[in-house]
Scaffold this motif. Sequence first.
Motif, PDB file in Angstrom:
ATOM      1  N   GLU A   7       0.831  -1.197   0.000  1.00  0.00           N
ATOM      2  CA  GLU A   7       0.000   0.000   0.000  1.00  0.00           C
ATOM      3  C   GLU A   7       0.868   1.250   0.000  1.00  0.00           C
ATOM      4  N   GLY A   8       0.272   2.341  -0.416  1.00  0.00           N
ATOM      5  CA  GLY A   8       0.972   3.621  -0.418  1.00  0.00           C
ATOM      6  C   GLY A   8       1.009   4.286   0.939  1.00  0.00           C
ATOM      7  N   ARG A   9       0.194   3.839   1.837  1.00  0.00           N
ATOM      8  CA  ARG A   9       0.172   4.439   3.180  1.00  0.00           C
ATOM      9  C   ARG A   9       1.025   3.622   4.135  1.00  0.00           C
ATOM     10  N   ASN A  10       1.411   4.215   5.235  1.00  0.00           N
ATOM     11  CA  ASN A  10       2.170   3.506   6.261  1.00  0.00           C
ATOM     12  C   ASN A  10       1.214   2.811   7.215  1.00  0.00           C
ATOM     13  N   ALA A  11       1.351   1.515   7.350  1.00  0.00           N
ATOM     14  CA  ALA A  11       0.543   0.755   8.303  1.00  0.00           C
ATOM     15  C   ALA A  11       0.957   1.141   9.719  1.00  0.00           C
ATOM     16  N   ASP A  12       0.014   1.091  10.648  1.00  0.00           N
ATOM     17  CA  ASP A  12       0.254   1.471  12.033  1.00  0.00           C
ATOM     18  C   ASP A  12       0.824   0.283  12.812  1.00  0.00           C
ATOM     19  N   VAL A  13       2.151   0.193  12.836  1.00  0.00           N
ATOM     20  CA  VAL A  13       2.824  -0.890  13.557  1.00  0.00           C
ATOM     21  C   VAL A  13       2.684  -0.676  15.055  1.00  0.00           C
ATOM     22  N   GLU A  14       2.919   0.549  15.496  1.00  0.00           N
ATOM     23  CA  GLU A  14       2.865   0.853  16.926  1.00  0.00           C
ATOM     24  C   GLU A  14       1.487   0.572  17.506  1.00  0.00           C
ATOM     25  N   GLY A  15       0.437   0.870  16.750  1.00  0.00           N
ATOM     26  CA  GLY A  15      -0.927   0.657  17.219  1.00  0.00           C
ATOM     27  C   GLY A  15      -1.428  -0.762  17.061  1.00  0.00           C
ATOM     28  N   GLY A  16      -0.636  -1.647  16.446  1.00  0.00           N
ATOM     29  CA  GLY A  16      -1.011  -3.050  16.331  1.00  0.00           C
ATOM     30  C   GLY A  16      -1.799  -3.408  15.084  1.00  0.00           C
ATOM     31  N   GLU A  17      -1.930  -2.495  14.127  1.00  0.00           N
ATOM     32  CA  GLU A  17      -2.634  -2.816  12.883  1.00  0.00           C
ATOM     33  C   GLU A  17      -1.946  -3.966  12.158  1.00  0.00           C
ATOM     34  N   VAL A  18      -0.605  -3.970  12.200  1.00  0.00           N
ATOM     35  CA  VAL A  18       0.187  -5.043  11.603  1.00  0.00           C
ATOM     36  C   VAL A  18       1.306  -5.405  12.572  1.00  0.00           C
ATOM     37  N   ASP A  19       1.846  -6.605  12.418  1.00  0.00           N
ATOM     38  CA  ASP A  19       2.956  -7.044  13.267  1.00  0.00           C
ATOM     39  C   ASP A  19       4.307  -6.656  12.698  1.00  0.00           C
ATOM     40  N   LEU A  20       4.397  -6.648  11.370  1.00  0.00           N
ATOM     41  CA  LEU A  20       5.644  -6.311  10.669  1.00  0.00           C
ATOM     42  C   LEU A  20       5.311  -5.356   9.529  1.00  0.00           C
ATOM     43  N   ALA A  21       6.240  -4.474   9.223  1.00  0.00           N
ATOM     44  CA  ALA A  21       6.080  -3.604   8.058  1.00  0.00           C
ATOM     45  C   ALA A  21       7.454  -3.347   7.476  1.00  0.00           C
ATOM     46  N   VAL A  22       7.477  -3.060   6.205  1.00  0.00           N
ATOM     47  CA  VAL A  22       8.707  -2.629   5.545  1.00  0.00           C
ATOM     48  C   VAL A  22       8.488  -1.183   5.156  1.00  0.00           C
ATOM     49  N   ARG A  23       9.430  -0.335   5.564  1.00  0.00           N
ATOM     50  CA  ARG A  23       9.306   1.096   5.308  1.00  0.00           C
ATOM     51  C   ARG A  23      10.649   1.636   4.845  1.00  0.00           C
ATOM     52  N   TYR A  24      10.612   2.621   3.952  1.00  0.00           N
ATOM     53  CA  TYR A  24      11.825   3.242   3.423  1.00  0.00           C
ATOM     54  C   TYR A  24      12.052   4.576   4.126  1.00  0.00           C
ATOM     55  N   GLY A  25      13.259   4.782   4.614  1.00  0.00           N
ATOM     56  CA  GLY A  25      13.581   6.044   5.272  1.00  0.00           C
ATOM     57  C   GLY A  25      14.856   5.932   6.068  1.00  0.00           C
ATOM     58  N   ALA A  26      15.003   6.847   7.013  1.00  0.00           N
ATOM     59  CA  ALA A  26      16.216   6.913   7.827  1.00  0.00           C
ATOM     60  C   ALA A  26      16.208   5.902   8.976  1.00  0.00           C
ATOM     61  N   GLY A  27      15.068   5.286   9.252  1.00  0.00           N
ATOM     62  CA  GLY A  27      15.000   4.276  10.304  1.00  0.00           C
ATOM     63  C   GLY A  27      14.654   4.833  11.663  1.00  0.00           C
ATOM     64  N   THR A  28      14.138   6.040  11.705  1.00  0.00           N
ATOM     65  CA  THR A  28      13.821   6.684  12.977  1.00  0.00           C
ATOM     66  C   THR A  28      12.331   6.993  13.053  1.00  0.00           C
ATOM     67  N   TRP A  29      11.531   5.965  13.333  1.00  0.00           N
ATOM     68  CA  TRP A  29      10.098   6.137  13.491  1.00  0.00           C
ATOM     69  C   TRP A  29       9.756   5.910  14.945  1.00  0.00           C
ATOM     70  N   PRO A  30       8.957   6.793  15.543  1.00  0.00           N
ATOM     71  CA  PRO A  30       8.625   6.634  16.968  1.00  0.00           C
ATOM     72  C   PRO A  30       7.762   5.407  17.230  1.00  0.00           C
ATOM     73  N   GLY A  31       8.030   4.756  18.353  1.00  0.00           N
ATOM     74  CA  GLY A  31       7.204   3.637  18.786  1.00  0.00           C
ATOM     75  C   GLY A  31       7.470   2.315  18.118  1.00  0.00           C
ATOM     76  N   VAL A  32       8.477   2.245  17.258  1.00  0.00           N
ATOM     77  CA  VAL A  32       8.786   0.989  16.574  1.00  0.00           C
ATOM     78  C   VAL A  32      10.281   0.727  16.594  1.00  0.00           C
TER      79      VAL A  32
END
Length: 169
Positions: A7-32
């Motif tokens: 999907e084009g949106r970021n799944a909510d890993v911190e909120g429990g929507e998904v257990d794992l996600a792959v995301r592109y960036g600097a690697g500094t996302w809060p809560g994960v």
Amino acid sequence: RIEIAVEGRNADVEGGEVDLAVRYGAGTWPGVQAVRLMPERLHPVAHPDLARRLGPSPDGLLQAPLLHDSDLTGWRAWFAAGGIALKPRPQDRRFEDYTLVLAAAEAGLGIALARAPFSDRAIRTGGLVRLGEHEVPSPLAYHLLTRTGGARPAIAALVARMLELGACS
């Protein structure tokens, strides 16, 4: 049970929507927790005709539009390694998807910053040529995300297995 959704949106890993996600960036996302999947190396590429006209020097590259996705982070890192502080320019072109960046470069619309190993095929097939040997590590990468301190045992085991197999670096 494993479900894969692209999907084009970021799944909510911190909120429990998904257990794992792959995301592109600097690697500094809060809560994960983010584990870098694979390093990328950056180097400029262009259509062979444009490459012949410009040459590999940073000054030559600045004569053509720079093609990029998301923002200029990669280009800034590449030029900074040569002592040049790159600022946004009106002739540069932004695309929503990295495959469009490579396609625009293959069409001769400007210079793309190759993200090796993703760009290796386009170079091998002759649609793009490398401009010089200078390359830098990318400040951005794909990351595997899990909840901070909250990964279920099966998810933690999967991540550990991926690390064991060398899928992540």
